[in-house]
Write an enzyme that holds these catalytic residues in place. Structure first.
Site, PDB file in Angstrom:
ATOM      1  N   GLY A  87       1.037  -1.290   0.010  1.00 19.93           N
ATOM      2  CA  GLY A  87      -0.284  -0.216   0.056  1.00 19.93           C
ATOM      3  C   GLY A  87       0.839   0.641  -0.125  1.00 19.93           C
ATOM      4  O   GLY A  87       2.214   1.126   0.393  1.00 19.93           O
ATOM      5  N   ASP A  88      -0.264   2.418   0.039  1.00 19.18           N
ATOM      6  CA  ASP A  88       0.965   3.502   0.002  1.00 19.18           C
ATOM      7  C   ASP A  88       1.801   3.839  -1.233  1.00 19.18           C
ATOM      8  O   ASP A  88       3.084   4.331  -1.248  1.00 19.18           O
ATOM      9  CB  ASP A  88       1.850   4.228   1.570  1.00 19.18           C
ATOM     10  CG  ASP A  88       1.376   3.662   2.380  1.00 19.18           C
ATOM     11  OD1 ASP A  88      -0.572   4.290   2.705  1.00 19.18           O
ATOM     12  OD2 ASP A  88       1.008   2.867   3.462  1.00 19.18           O
ATOM     13  N   THR A 113      -6.094  -0.172  11.992  1.00 14.09           N
ATOM     14  CA  THR A 113      -6.242   1.362  11.630  1.00 14.09           C
ATOM     15  C   THR A 113      -6.672   1.318  12.516  1.00 14.09           C
ATOM     16  O   THR A 113      -7.256   2.864  13.122  1.00 14.09           O
ATOM     17  CB  THR A 113      -6.202   2.149   9.960  1.00 14.09           C
ATOM     18  OG1 THR A 113      -7.718   1.281  10.116  1.00 14.09           O
ATOM     19  CG2 THR A 113      -5.402   2.159   9.636  1.00 14.09           C
ATOM     20  N   ARG A 141     -22.372 -12.385   8.320  1.00 12.47           N
ATOM     21  CA  ARG A 141     -23.830 -12.810   7.554  1.00 12.47           C
ATOM     22  C   ARG A 141     -24.766 -11.565   8.816  1.00 12.47           C
ATOM     23  O   ARG A 141     -25.633 -12.291   8.799  1.00 12.47           O
ATOM     24  CB  ARG A 141     -24.597 -13.724   7.623  1.00 12.47           C
ATOM     25  CG  ARG A 141     -23.757 -14.611   5.533  1.00 12.47           C
ATOM     26  CD  ARG A 141     -23.562 -15.550   5.689  1.00 12.47           C
ATOM     27  NE  ARG A 141     -22.875 -16.769   6.632  1.00 12.47           N
ATOM     28  CZ  ARG A 141     -23.415 -17.971   6.895  1.00 12.47           C
ATOM     29  NH1 ARG A 141     -23.908 -18.587   6.301  1.00 12.47           N
ATOM     30  NH2 ARG A 141     -22.003 -18.904   7.477  1.00 12.47           N
ATOM     31  N   LYS A 180      -2.427   8.973  -7.300  1.00 13.18           N
ATOM     32  CA  LYS A 180      -2.136   9.923  -8.086  1.00 13.18           C
ATOM     33  C   LYS A 180      -2.230   9.398  -8.788  1.00 13.18           C
ATOM     34  O   LYS A 180      -2.447  10.014 -10.059  1.00 13.18           O
ATOM     35  CB  LYS A 180      -0.294  10.310  -7.686  1.00 13.18           C
ATOM     36  CG  LYS A 180       0.488  10.816  -8.763  1.00 13.18           C
ATOM     37  CD  LYS A 180       1.717  11.422  -8.926  1.00 13.18           C
ATOM     38  CE  LYS A 180       2.456  11.286 -10.505  1.00 13.18           C
ATOM     39  NZ  LYS A 180       3.058  11.464 -10.772  1.00 13.18           N
ATOM     40  N   LYS A 203      -0.488   5.297  -5.517  1.00  9.87           N
ATOM     41  CA  LYS A 203      -2.157   5.149  -6.289  1.00  9.87           C
ATOM     42  C   LYS A 203      -2.909   5.573  -7.430  1.00  9.87           C
ATOM     43  O   LYS A 203      -3.684   6.230  -7.996  1.00  9.87           O
ATOM     44  CB  LYS A 203      -2.802   3.541  -6.063  1.00  9.87           C
ATOM     45  CG  LYS A 203      -1.849   2.548  -5.344  1.00  9.87           C
ATOM     46  CD  LYS A 203      -2.439   1.199  -4.499  1.00  9.87           C
ATOM     47  CE  LYS A 203      -3.267   1.486  -3.461  1.00  9.87           C
ATOM     48  NZ  LYS A 203      -2.094   1.752  -2.468  1.00  9.87           N
ATOM     49  N   ASN A 253      -9.584   3.249   5.929  1.00 10.23           N
ATOM     50  CA  ASN A 253      -8.262   2.671   5.936  1.00 10.23           C
ATOM     51  C   ASN A 253      -7.246   3.250   5.152  1.00 10.23           C
ATOM     52  O   ASN A 253      -5.728   3.151   5.030  1.00 10.23           O
ATOM     53  CB  ASN A 253      -8.164   1.086   6.161  1.00 10.23           C
ATOM     54  CG  ASN A 253      -8.694   0.429   5.790  1.00 10.23           C
ATOM     55  OD1 ASN A 253      -9.869   0.568   4.624  1.00 10.23           O
ATOM     56  ND2 ASN A 253      -7.967  -0.847   5.609  1.00 10.23           N
ATOM     57  N   GLY A 305      -5.851   5.532   2.181  1.00 12.56           N
ATOM     58  CA  GLY A 305      -5.451   7.034   2.261  1.00 12.56           C
ATOM     59  C   GLY A 305      -4.796   7.258   0.567  1.00 12.56           C
ATOM     60  O   GLY A 305      -2.942   6.890   0.544  1.00 12.56           O
ATOM     61  N   HIS A 306      -5.527   8.438  -0.299  1.00 10.36           N
ATOM     62  CA  HIS A 306      -4.406   8.701  -0.988  1.00 10.36           C
ATOM     63  C   HIS A 306      -4.892   9.844  -1.389  1.00 10.36           C
ATOM     64  O   HIS A 306      -5.579  11.136  -1.191  1.00 10.36           O
ATOM     65  CB  HIS A 306      -5.594   7.978  -2.369  1.00 10.36           C
ATOM     66  CG  HIS A 306      -6.313   6.262  -2.421  1.00 10.36           C
ATOM     67  ND1 HIS A 306      -6.590   5.675  -3.501  1.00 10.36           N
ATOM     68  CD2 HIS A 306      -5.292   5.724  -1.576  1.00 10.36           C
ATOM     69  CE1 HIS A 306      -6.987   4.319  -3.070  1.00 10.36           C
ATOM     70  NE2 HIS A 306      -5.667   4.314  -1.980  1.00 10.36           N
ATOM     71  N   GLN A 314      -4.626  -0.412  -0.573  1.00 13.40           N
ATOM     72  CA  GLN A 314      -4.180  -1.152   0.283  1.00 13.40           C
ATOM     73  C   GLN A 314      -3.018  -1.317  -0.807  1.00 13.40           C
ATOM     74  O   GLN A 314      -2.661  -1.003  -2.004  1.00 13.40           O
ATOM     75  CB  GLN A 314      -4.317  -2.375   0.987  1.00 13.40           C
ATOM     76  CG  GLN A 314      -4.985  -1.943   1.780  1.00 13.40           C
ATOM     77  CD  GLN A 314      -6.497  -1.241   2.193  1.00 13.40           C
ATOM     78  OE1 GLN A 314      -7.415  -1.263   1.675  1.00 13.40           O
ATOM     79  NE2 GLN A 314      -7.276   0.049   2.658  1.00 13.40           N
TER      80      GLN A 314
END
Ligand code: GDP
Length: 430
Positions: free
Chosen positions: A12-13, A128, A142, A18, A16, A38, A40-41, A222
């Site tokens: 992750g990070d 997080t 369910r 951008k 993506k 959770n 953060g883009h 992620q």
């Protein structure tokens, strides 16, 4: 036209956000298919930084359709805060559709998340604490609450039953405080009012767009190594960021996907717990962290930093069926005299070319490095591949060769235009 999945190739990070924003220019629709807030883009447009957690990165183009698919878990309070903040920054709302099948994160999920993580002590996963894991647990058990229930009468009664059930776990299992059902209903009511107009069968929206030949981008959150099945279990997220997750989380068939683009940093970072064979310590780590501003968008947590791991990247290429690779943050390596690439692992006396599923084997693995010369100059202003210093091109080519993936684009800064297409004009979306 077929859909294109943008997937994180690491932990992750990777940038993506951008790259989705960059590619969205060529697309008609951007879909989030898993995860929750959770994620953060960060998207930088003309020097202004926008942070997205739930809203698809296509939001910056008013004419694009944005979809939050059924695979996402939604905290309505957080989502509307994010939306209001974007609108207050002058953005016009694109057409936003939210799946009636997406599950909601409710206040008790956040409390359960914290209680469970506290109970784990040294064995904590590093969540997080935003209720994502417990909301997915409820979905699979369910006993979740789907957004579409808000379109029907009687949702309050069902919520009362769910709260009373959750109180048992909170109070008896974790010694934590439960909720008054009325309190949760009062919290949800205003969000329900705002949510209803956005709710629909988003699978149908996507099918209609596809039938009109529209370009659809599926935006993963992620990364591959955090995938519940394919990541470094148990230090993973509760959903499927890998490309296959796009089908399940958006309600499209595999035939709707024509291309998968993996996004990877020129080095590697990880937030929270879990194995990381190429992790650096001390000043080497700090220099990457400072230059790359490696602090979480969502949590502010300092990210662990290390060299690029091509064993993991090859694996990510395979499990996602990647068509091409986008390398981000190449500029962060600008000052380094030498750069290392992990090409294999040494484990119990033998060489491993493939990522082991066993965490014990991974723990026993030592990286085998290839070292390349650095370029030691500022590349943030470069816009053509051939204008990159020879050492930077050599680095990109080695990553491509060892990972077995064509590099289609390189990012040399956070801004939209700090992007180099290796074959300009050929169309990254295929
Ligand atoms: P995501 O979750 O994959 O979208 O990644 P994040 O947004 O958490 O982290 C990427 C961070 O790196 C953001 O602050 C971006 O603005 C920044 N970024 C993206 N690409 C580049 C790049 O090529 N160079 C530099 N220096 N920063 C970048």
């Amino acid at each position: 036209m077929s859909g294109v999945v943008i997937v994180g190739a690491q932990f992750g990070d990777e940038g993506k956000g951008k790259m989705t924003d960059y590619l969205a220019r060529q697309a008609d629709c951007v879909v989030r298919y898993q995860g929750g807030n959770n994620a953060g883009h960060t998207v930088v447009i003309g020097g202004h930084e926008y942070r997205l957690h739930l809203i698809p990165s296509g939001i910056f183009y008013p004419e694009k359709v944005c979809v939050i698919g059924n695979g996402v878990v939604i905290d309505p309070e957080v989502m509307f805060q994010e939306l209001d903040e974007l609108l207050s920054q002058g953005l016009k709302l694109a057409r936003l559709y939210i799946s009636d099948r997406a599950h909601l994160i409710l206040p008790y999920h956040l409390r359960l998340d914290a209680a469970e993580e506290n109970c784990r002590g040294d064995g904590r996963i590093g969540t997080t604490r935003r209720g994502i894991g417990p909301a997915y647990t409820d979905k699979i058990s369910r006993v979740g609450f789907r957004a579409g229930e808000l379109l029907e009468d009687g949702w309050e009664q069902r919520l009362i039953e769910l709260v009373l059930e959750k109180n048992k776990a909170l109070e008896r299992l974790y010694g934590s405080e439960g909720f008054q059902p009325e309190q949760v209903i009062a919290w949800l009511r205003p969000h329900a009012e705002r949510l209803r107009p956005f709710l629909t069968d988003t699978s149908l929206v996507l099918a209609e767009l596809a039938s009109q030949g529209r370009h659809i981008l599926f935006e993963g959150a992620q990364g591959t190594m955090l995938d519940i099945d394919h990541g470094t279990y148990p230090f993973v997220t509760s959903s499927s960021p890998t490309a296959g997750g796009a089908c399940i989380g958006a309600g499209v068939g595999p035939t709707a996907i024509g291309r998968v683009l993996g996004v990877c940093k020129a080095y590697l970072t990880r937030v929270g717990e879990g194995l990381f064979p190429t992790e650096l310590q001390g000043p080497e780590c700090e220099s990457l962290r400072d230059r790359g501003r490696e602090f979480g968008t969502t949590t502010g947590r300092a990210r662990r930093c290390g060299w690029i791991d091509l064993v993991m990247l090859r694996y990510a290429g395979r499990v996602n069926g990647m068509s091409g690779l986008i390398i981000t943050k190449l500029d962060v390596l600008d000052a380094l005299p030498a750069i290392k690439l992990c090409t294999a692992y040494r484990c119990n006396g033998s060489t491993l070319e493939e990522l082991p599923g066993s965490q014990r084997l991974l723990q026993a693995s030592e990286p085998v490095y290839e070292e390349l010369e650095g370029w030691q100059q500022d590349i943030s202003g470069v816009r053509r591949y051939d204008d990159l210093p020879a050492a930077a091109r050599r680095y990109v080519e080695r990553v491509s060769e060892i990972a077995g993936l064509p590099v289609v684009a390189i990012s040399v800064g956070p801004d939209r235009d700090q992007t180099i297409e290796t074959k300009p004009g050929s169309g990254l979306l295929g």
